[in-house]
Design a protein around this motif. Sequence first.
Motif, PDB file in Angstrom:
ATOM      1  N   ASP A   4       0.823  -1.215   0.000  1.00 53.92           N
ATOM      2  CA  ASP A   4       0.000   0.000   0.000  1.00 53.92           C
ATOM      3  C   ASP A   4       0.850   1.255   0.000  1.00 53.92           C
ATOM      4  N   GLU A   5       2.076   1.132  -0.429  1.00 50.02           N
ATOM      5  CA  GLU A   5       2.893   2.345  -0.507  1.00 50.02           C
ATOM      6  C   GLU A   5       2.825   2.905  -1.912  1.00 50.02           C
ATOM      7  N   GLY A   8      -1.528   5.557  -5.560  1.00 54.35           N
ATOM      8  CA  GLY A   8      -2.670   4.802  -6.079  1.00 54.35           C
ATOM      9  C   GLY A   8      -3.429   5.704  -6.999  1.00 54.35           C
ATOM     10  N   ARG A   9      -4.655   5.346  -7.256  1.00 54.25           N
ATOM     11  CA  ARG A   9      -5.415   6.160  -8.173  1.00 54.25           C
ATOM     12  C   ARG A   9      -5.798   7.472  -7.520  1.00 54.25           C
ATOM     13  N   ARG A  10      -6.026   7.407  -6.228  1.00 53.27           N
ATOM     14  CA  ARG A  10      -6.317   8.641  -5.520  1.00 53.27           C
ATOM     15  C   ARG A  10      -5.119   8.943  -4.645  1.00 53.27           C
ATOM     16  N   LYS A  48     -10.261  12.318 -12.582  1.00 53.00           N
ATOM     17  CA  LYS A  48      -9.840  10.940 -12.461  1.00 53.00           C
ATOM     18  C   LYS A  48      -8.808  10.635 -13.527  1.00 53.00           C
ATOM     19  N   THR A  49      -7.693  10.057 -13.107  1.00 51.32           N
ATOM     20  CA  THR A  49      -6.713   9.714 -14.136  1.00 51.32           C
ATOM     21  C   THR A  49      -7.167   8.436 -14.810  1.00 51.32           C
ATOM     22  N   MET A  50      -6.890   8.335 -16.099  1.00 49.19           N
ATOM     23  CA  MET A  50      -7.375   7.181 -16.838  1.00 49.19           C
ATOM     24  C   MET A  50      -6.334   6.077 -16.930  1.00 49.19           C
ATOM     25  N   GLU A  51      -5.102   6.410 -16.501  1.00 50.66           N
ATOM     26  CA  GLU A  51      -4.069   5.388 -16.670  1.00 50.66           C
ATOM     27  C   GLU A  51      -4.271   4.254 -15.699  1.00 50.66           C
ATOM     28  N   ALA A  52      -3.793   3.118 -16.106  1.00 50.79           N
ATOM     29  CA  ALA A  52      -3.840   1.971 -15.209  1.00 50.79           C
ATOM     30  C   ALA A  52      -2.865   2.223 -14.069  1.00 50.79           C
ATOM     31  N   PRO A  53      -3.186   1.723 -12.886  1.00 52.59           N
ATOM     32  CA  PRO A  53      -2.225   1.859 -11.799  1.00 52.59           C
ATOM     33  C   PRO A  53      -0.923   1.157 -12.201  1.00 52.59           C
ATOM     34  N   MET A  57       1.727  -1.591  -8.131  1.00 51.64           N
ATOM     35  CA  MET A  57       0.595  -1.428  -7.233  1.00 51.64           C
ATOM     36  C   MET A  57      -0.310  -2.639  -7.266  1.00 51.64           C
ATOM     37  N   MET A  58      -0.023  -3.581  -8.124  1.00 49.76           N
ATOM     38  CA  MET A  58      -0.889  -4.750  -8.213  1.00 49.76           C
ATOM     39  C   MET A  58      -0.933  -5.425  -6.853  1.00 49.76           C
ATOM     40  N   PRO A  59      -2.105  -5.942  -6.510  1.00 54.96           N
ATOM     41  CA  PRO A  59      -2.258  -6.503  -5.168  1.00 54.96           C
ATOM     42  C   PRO A  59      -1.213  -7.574  -4.861  1.00 54.96           C
TER      43      PRO A  59
END
Lengths: 257, 223
Positions: A4-5, A8-10, A48-53, A57-59
């Motif tokens: 979680d570092e 992220g999207r927000r 909102k950014t449209m890019e993929a994280p 950041m993948m879980p």
Amino acid sequence: ARSDEGVGRRPRRRKRGCAGGARTGAGGALEQPVKRGAPAAPPYREAKTMEAPPVTMMPVTGGTINMMEYLLQGSVLDQSLESLLHRLRGLCDNMEPETFLDHEMVFLLKGQQASPFVLRARRSMDKTGTPWHLRYLGQPEMGDKNRHALVRNCVDIATSENLTDFLVEMGFRMDHEFVTKGHVFRKGIMKIVVYKIFRILVPGNTDSIEPLSLSYLVELSIVAPAGQDVVSDDMRNFAEQLKPLVHLEKIDPKRLM
Amino acid sequence: MRLLNLFCCFLVFYDSVSQMPVAEGKSVQQTVEILTRKLELLGAEKQGTFCVDCETYHTAASTMGNQGQAGKLMYVMHNSEYPLSCFALFENGPCLIADANFDVLMVKLKGFFQNAKANKIESRGTRYQYCDFLVKVGTVTMGPSARGISVEVEYCPCVVANDCWNLLMEFMQSFMGSHTPGIPSMFGNKHDSIYSPGDTMAQYMELFNKIRKQQQVSVAGIR
């Protein structure tokens, strides 16, 4: 646990000492700014950014980080509050004086085990838009008499506002609730909270409250990964500087019962 | 090999999650490729990947007797679009949005809630952007086997379902044709309320539940 570092999207917003207010209370203390999860939907859309994280950041599944809370507690009579606050302002990190007014509810889940599972749900009454704070505290670790602070496992989770409904759906029932009002200070990773506990006269009505005692509870705490016992030395050294205004000690909750 | 129905998820901000039936005589992989090719022809750009997963917990026998209620199923889901969050839901019940530490809490609660590991289901695939739309076409898998296809279409500028449902439908028809779904049942009377990520996850949960049930039915039909 999930990584979680990073971004992220927000953007991660940090509220110092605060997620639903600084957490304190018999057995509880908020140690660090609780990271926000997805906040409640705003009344209008945020940009909102449209890019993929990013891939990092993948879980990440598997493996949990055990965080421990190190705690020292003491108390001061109402008339000594000001001198303690004055000393704390001098010793602690320079920051805006931070007060809080929180409502905490303690929930129990009874099973066939002897002791029920306890969860604490806390919300800020004076700051709007902050997430609720859910906290689990484990049993104090016994053992090392030389360890200067009480040590117990803790898990802190920021949640949406429907936390109490959700806990009830899970099978939890509220055992008791109270209001806390006080001040929070920080010194490095140490958190110092000075607060008064109020009894709620009518269940669910936080407007009619009365103080539980003529004193303020003082808690010095650190939340750190397991195995960092050296932090309790730092805590003891800091506690020395608060004498004789307040004596902070390791108080085993079991001995009080 | 005959394949199962695909699930289309239409998730939006307003978002829609649904199932896409697998094309006759084609594999899941091939149907996904057909869809993504149509999207690319439309002009959509690939933008990374996505993953939505769902774990099932049920109340352990030890708690059931005391609560006087039938064992409940709780779903804990994650969505790569919200990497710092964890979503916990009950069917027809509240959806809690929490941070990643919720998973750690579930480990502590394992005496009361058991993780039905065999039920873990996820959808993984590519993310496409087309103007204000985000389309995610994913292969739904349970364990090692592919169970279907999910299509999530998100219309980003809007948060109220009523305001953009028609636009969303029109867009979906352009690449899904006759497989375009109707308005998700979970919206019922809530067309005017503000959409939230919890609504997305609820749609995925419905979808995954449908897929789980379907598999049991079609085992006999697989050639």
